[in-house]
Design a protein around this motif. Structure first.
Motif, mmCIF file in Angstrom:
data_model
loop_
_atom_site.group_PDB
_atom_site.id
_atom_site.type_symbol
_atom_site.label_atom_id
_atom_site.label_comp_id
_atom_site.label_asym_id
_atom_site.label_seq_id
_atom_site.Cartn_x
_atom_site.Cartn_y
_atom_site.Cartn_z
ATOM 1 N N SER A 2 0.819 -1.204 0.000
ATOM 2 C CA SER A 2 0.000 0.000 0.000
ATOM 3 C C SER A 2 0.852 1.253 0.000
ATOM 4 O O SER A 2 2.016 1.248 0.367
ATOM 5 C CB SER A 2 -0.910 0.001 1.222
ATOM 6 O OG SER A 2 -0.129 -0.027 2.390
ATOM 7 N N ASP A 83 -0.392 -3.682 6.357
ATOM 8 C CA ASP A 83 -0.788 -2.658 5.394
ATOM 9 C C ASP A 83 -2.072 -3.130 4.709
ATOM 10 O O ASP A 83 -2.097 -4.182 4.059
ATOM 11 C CB ASP A 83 0.299 -2.456 4.327
ATOM 12 C CG ASP A 83 1.546 -1.801 4.908
ATOM 13 O OD1 ASP A 83 1.564 -1.561 6.126
ATOM 14 O OD2 ASP A 83 2.485 -1.562 4.135
ATOM 15 N N TYR A 84 -3.152 -2.356 4.893
ATOM 16 C CA TYR A 84 -4.434 -2.703 4.282
ATOM 17 C C TYR A 84 -4.424 -2.353 2.794
ATOM 18 O O TYR A 84 -3.804 -1.378 2.368
ATOM 19 C CB TYR A 84 -5.560 -1.934 4.967
ATOM 20 C CG TYR A 84 -6.121 -2.619 6.192
ATOM 21 C CD1 TYR A 84 -7.217 -3.468 6.086
ATOM 22 C CD2 TYR A 84 -5.554 -2.411 7.448
ATOM 23 C CE1 TYR A 84 -7.745 -4.087 7.202
ATOM 24 C CE2 TYR A 84 -6.069 -3.026 8.569
ATOM 25 C CZ TYR A 84 -7.174 -3.866 8.439
ATOM 26 O OH TYR A 84 -7.686 -4.478 9.550
ATOM 27 N N GLU A 87 -9.987 0.474 2.333
ATOM 28 C CA GLU A 87 -10.658 0.832 3.583
ATOM 29 C C GLU A 87 -11.556 -0.328 3.972
ATOM 30 O O GLU A 87 -12.401 -0.767 3.185
ATOM 31 C CB GLU A 87 -11.485 2.101 3.401
ATOM 32 C CG GLU A 87 -12.171 2.536 4.683
ATOM 33 C CD GLU A 87 -12.912 3.842 4.505
ATOM 34 O OE1 GLU A 87 -13.628 4.228 5.433
ATOM 35 O OE2 GLU A 87 -12.765 4.466 3.429
ATOM 36 N N PRO A 88 -11.413 -0.870 5.187
ATOM 37 C CA PRO A 88 -12.177 -2.053 5.561
ATOM 38 C C PRO A 88 -13.684 -1.858 5.543
ATOM 39 O O PRO A 88 -14.426 -2.805 5.430
ATOM 40 C CB PRO A 88 -11.685 -2.356 6.981
ATOM 41 C CG PRO A 88 -10.334 -1.719 7.038
ATOM 42 C CD PRO A 88 -10.425 -0.497 6.176
ATOM 43 N N GLN A 92 -15.292 -2.013 10.066
ATOM 44 C CA GLN A 92 -13.888 -1.956 10.444
ATOM 45 C C GLN A 92 -13.403 -0.527 10.224
ATOM 46 O O GLN A 92 -12.466 -0.275 9.485
ATOM 47 C CB GLN A 92 -13.059 -2.937 9.624
ATOM 48 C CG GLN A 92 -13.390 -4.405 9.915
ATOM 49 C CD GLN A 92 -12.563 -5.331 9.047
ATOM 50 O OE1 GLN A 92 -12.231 -5.012 7.917
ATOM 51 N NE2 GLN A 92 -12.239 -6.489 9.580
ATOM 52 N N GLY A 95 -9.687 1.112 9.857
ATOM 53 C CA GLY A 95 -8.823 1.074 8.683
ATOM 54 C C GLY A 95 -9.219 2.120 7.659
ATOM 55 O O GLY A 95 -10.337 2.599 7.608
ATOM 56 N N VAL A 124 -8.541 -4.992 14.701
ATOM 57 C CA VAL A 124 -7.783 -4.650 13.505
ATOM 58 C C VAL A 124 -6.459 -5.409 13.428
ATOM 59 O O VAL A 124 -5.847 -5.507 12.368
ATOM 60 C CB VAL A 124 -7.544 -3.119 13.462
ATOM 61 C CG1 VAL A 124 -6.444 -2.709 14.427
ATOM 62 C CG2 VAL A 124 -7.241 -2.646 12.052
ATOM 63 N N ASP A 138 -7.914 -8.873 2.999
ATOM 64 C CA ASP A 138 -7.732 -7.508 2.494
ATOM 65 C C ASP A 138 -6.397 -6.902 2.930
ATOM 66 O O ASP A 138 -6.256 -5.687 3.039
ATOM 67 C CB ASP A 138 -8.887 -6.598 2.919
ATOM 68 C CG ASP A 138 -9.037 -5.413 1.968
ATOM 69 O OD1 ASP A 138 -8.821 -5.606 0.755
ATOM 70 O OD2 ASP A 138 -9.354 -4.312 2.442
ATOM 71 N N MET A 139 -5.404 -7.770 3.155
ATOM 72 C CA MET A 139 -4.073 -7.290 3.521
ATOM 73 C C MET A 139 -3.169 -7.275 2.287
ATOM 74 O O MET A 139 -3.100 -8.260 1.549
ATOM 75 C CB MET A 139 -3.431 -8.205 4.576
ATOM 76 C CG MET A 139 -4.076 -8.172 5.946
ATOM 77 S SD MET A 139 -3.944 -6.542 6.695
ATOM 78 C CE MET A 139 -5.641 -6.012 6.550
#
Length: 689
Positions: A2, A83-84, A87-88, A92, A95, A124, A138-139
């Motif tokens: 990211s 690092d996402y 946006e969750p 969530q 994030g 998180v 989603d990482m």
């Protein structure tokens, strides 16, 4: 990977030197933690406390907070980064697109309140433990950090959403697992595996039983679950309390630093003997007597004995108030007593209710005669001398210790209440040959103390805690399970153990049976079979015993890349055993010399003669003194980098039966993290060969 945040203050650093950037973030995080601690230290509470009690309570809370914010010099402040990708979402909300989280043992924020380190227990943080190539959660990236002392020295990246990157075993993870052990047990917060994390984060409402072989991390999982529950349900557990129960004080000393290192300072620790210490324990039982005393049937014997003190009334109660006399006939008293017996409430609670029930009967008569008595009149009648005398005769007080003393001393009393429950031979087995004169002079055993605890609970309810962790649970008797279960009747439990390591004659045969005695039939049973601590060659050798001690139980599969050091040596005497210890002391890390209890004095003398200093179980090793001399009976739950196991045959023969002896040997063989030397002059048990 990211995109870094737009206003990242580290942008001035060389973008091609990620390690420098991470070290800078570590420095800023340590400074922020120091500022958080200084803020608490500077609090002035003089104008906010109404009295000295409030002041003392608030001062204690502040002191605890300061301790929790301590920056431990040799403990990494954070051990990972997430690092996402995106946006969750609303569920969530922590994030954001490209946002980055550093995962550590405690939360740290800057002066604006923005997080610099996220607590490992926060939602998180969960992908750090569970995200994988199959489910990246989603990482974009998971980064692990390597440390030397408190200094960040390395990092390792996994690009979880990159399909071209081949999944590989983390070298830093392996190094952390295999890092030499000196001192007490340490936390595993940086190395928790997905299957362990599922147990750690399971809810407070249910009881979890963890069956785990040697080195699967079940003790650490149980302790980390406590830390997680305190994070997620702090207010509730602050009111109801938490407790960790271990097999002995040596074990408790070994694990006592794990929760404080995670910032949890208030969790109590105890052994089962500590819980039931209503009397001083100075005696021991033969195995046969201990098995019967620990049998769940004793609970019904005790219940009968307690209730036998109730005597049905044959005379009326006459209460005099002023010029009036109020008579409660014997048949009405009998109805009151029978109702209380039928309700099967605790003996003491029923005894407290009886005078109020008698007083109520009197008040009914008063109302029929035209009077209008109130609650104060009822209380006065309940305290009337005639009522008190009747209660004493019908429902006398019971002293639990005196009750158990009589059961174990008076053959007729025992026979009357064990009829149809214990056979005649079983009754003779638990009767004392020399009855004690009083509860103080009696040489109570650990099993006797559990009986007294059961009787105490029959008289008065035992206080229940919010959560209890029971470790090495496989060694408890049914009556000991009941004693622990009483401490969490309204709460939940984490039960940890290994059926193959049961080393008491009354060791449990199945978790279903144990959980029934604990009062937690609905508990979920989880099994851990991946071994992170014991090397492959060592666990393979020890697993030869499994068909003889726990048929059908799955053997542990070591996931260690390092096979470890393993050797079986024939020796001619104690000098060669000491020599093996000397060899291992030339390696880095702790060394344990484990032997049958009867062999300990001879080996202690041989070590002293060789000029090798050593410690006892539970004493903290140092870099100067790294050898611990361990009786096999105290080895359970402990671990050392290297182990010398002396005379396996003697370990087996020291137990009352071969199966228990082989289980004790299995425990002793599986205490090593990096290497094991088995020394023997006598032939090895055939189950190993």
């Amino acid at each position: 990977m990211s995109t870094p945040p737009v206003d990242d203050p580290l942008d001035s650093l060389d973008p091609l030197d990620p390690l420098s950037r991470e070290r800078a973030h570590l420095a800023r995080s340590r400074a922020a933690l120091r500022a958080m601690r200084e803020d608490v230290e500077s609090l002035d509470i003089r104008d906010v406390t109404a009295n000295w009690v409030n002041k003392e309570a608030l001062t204690h809370q502040i002191d605890e907070r300061i301790r929790a914010l301590a920056d431990l010099a040799h403990t990494p402040l954070f051990f990972g980064r997430l690092d996402y990708l995106h946006e969750p979402g609303a569920e969530q909300a922590e994030g954001a697109d490209g946002e980055r989280f550093y995962i550590g043992r405690r939360h740290v924020h800057d002066s604006d309140g923005d997080p610099m380190v996220i607590d490992w227990r926060a939602p998180v943080s969960q992908p750090f433990y569970r995200a994988s190539k199959k489910d990246p959660m989603d990482m974009a990236l998971r980064r692990r950090f390597g440390y030397t002392g408190g200094d960040l020295t390395a990092y390792e990246d996994e690009h979880l959403s990159d399909p071209t990157e081949v999944a590989a075993t983390s070298k830093l993870l392996q190094q952390e697992i295999e890092r030499p052990r000196v001192g007490p047990m340490r936390d595993i917060v940086a190395t928790i595996q997905p299957e362990q994390d599922e147990i750690v984060r399971s809810g407070l409402g249910g009881t979890v039983c963890v069956q785990g072989g040697p080195g699967t991390g079940k003790t650490a999982v149980g302790l980390h679950r406590v830390a997680y529950l305190l994070y997620a349900h702090r207010e509730r557990l602050a009111r109801t309390g938490t407790l960790v129960i271990g097999p002995n004080t040596s074990f408790l000393h070994y694990i006592e630093q794990v929760l404080p290192a995670l910032g949890e300072l208030e969790v109590k620790q105890a052994t089962v003997d500590d819980l039931v210490a209503h009397v001083e324990m100075r005696g021991t039982d033969e195995a046969a007597a201990a098995i019967i005393k620990g049998d769940a049937r004793m609970a019904e014997v005790l219940r009968r004995a307690v209730r036998s003190h109730v005597t049905m009334p044959t005379e009326p109660v006459v209460v005099v108030r002023g010029s009036r006399r109020w008579r409660v006939p014997a048949y009405e008293l009998e109805e009151i007593v029978q109702e209380l017996l039928d309700r099967d409430i605790r003996y003491g609670a029923a005894r407290e209710a009886l005078p109020q029930r008698i007083a109520h009967a009197v008040l009914v008569q008063m109302e029929r005669s035209g009077e209008a008595p109130d609650d104060r009149v009822q209380d006065a009648v309940a305290r009337n001398a005639a009522v008190k005398a009747a209660v004493k005769a019908i429902w006398p007080p019971v002293d639990p210790a005196k009750l158990v003393l009589r059961l174990l001393s008076d053959a007729d009393f025992l026979a009357a209440h064990a009829d149809g429950i214990l056979s005649g031979d079983e009754q003779k087995t638990i009767l004392w040959a020399k009855p004690a004169r009083s509860t103080k002079s009696a040489k109570w055993s650990a099993a006797d103390a559990v009986l007294i605890d059961e009787a105490t609970d029959l008289v008065q309810r035992t206080h229940s805690l919010g959560h209890v962790v029971l470790d090495e649970a496989q060694d408890l008797s049914p009556m000991q399970y009941r004693a622990v279960g009483r401490r969490c009747t309204t709460g939940s439990a984490t039960v940890l153990g290994d059926l193959a390591q049961g080393t008491t004659p009354w060791a449990t045969r199945s978790w279903d049976e144990a959980l029934a005695h604990l009062g937690k039939r609905d508990a979920v049973v989880e099994e851990l079979t991946a071994g992170f601590r014991v090397p492959t060659d060592v666990i393979t050798y020890a697993s030869r015993l499994l068909p003889h001690i726990a048929p059908g139980l799955a053997p542990v599969t070591s996931v260690r890349e390092n096979p470890g050091f393993f050797e079986v040596r024939t020796t001619a005497g104690d000098t060669e055993v000491v020599g093996a210890c000397g060899e291992l002391l030339r390696q880095e890390g702790s060394v344990g010399l484990i032997a049958a209890d009867a062999r300990i004095p001879a080996l202690a003398g041989a070590l002293t003669a060789a000029g090798i200093t050593y410690l006892g179980p539970g004493e903290e090793t140092t870099h100067e003194t790294r050898l611990t001399l361990v009786p096999a009976s105290l080895a359970k739950g402990l671990e050392y980098d290297y182990v010398v196991l002396d005379e396996p045959r003697a370990v087996v023969d020291a137990e009352p039966d071969e199966r228990t002896g082989l289980r004790r040997l299995y425990v002793s063989l599986t205490r090593a993290v990096s290497g094991l030397i088995v020394t023997h002059a006598a032939p090895l048990p055939h189950q190993l060969t």
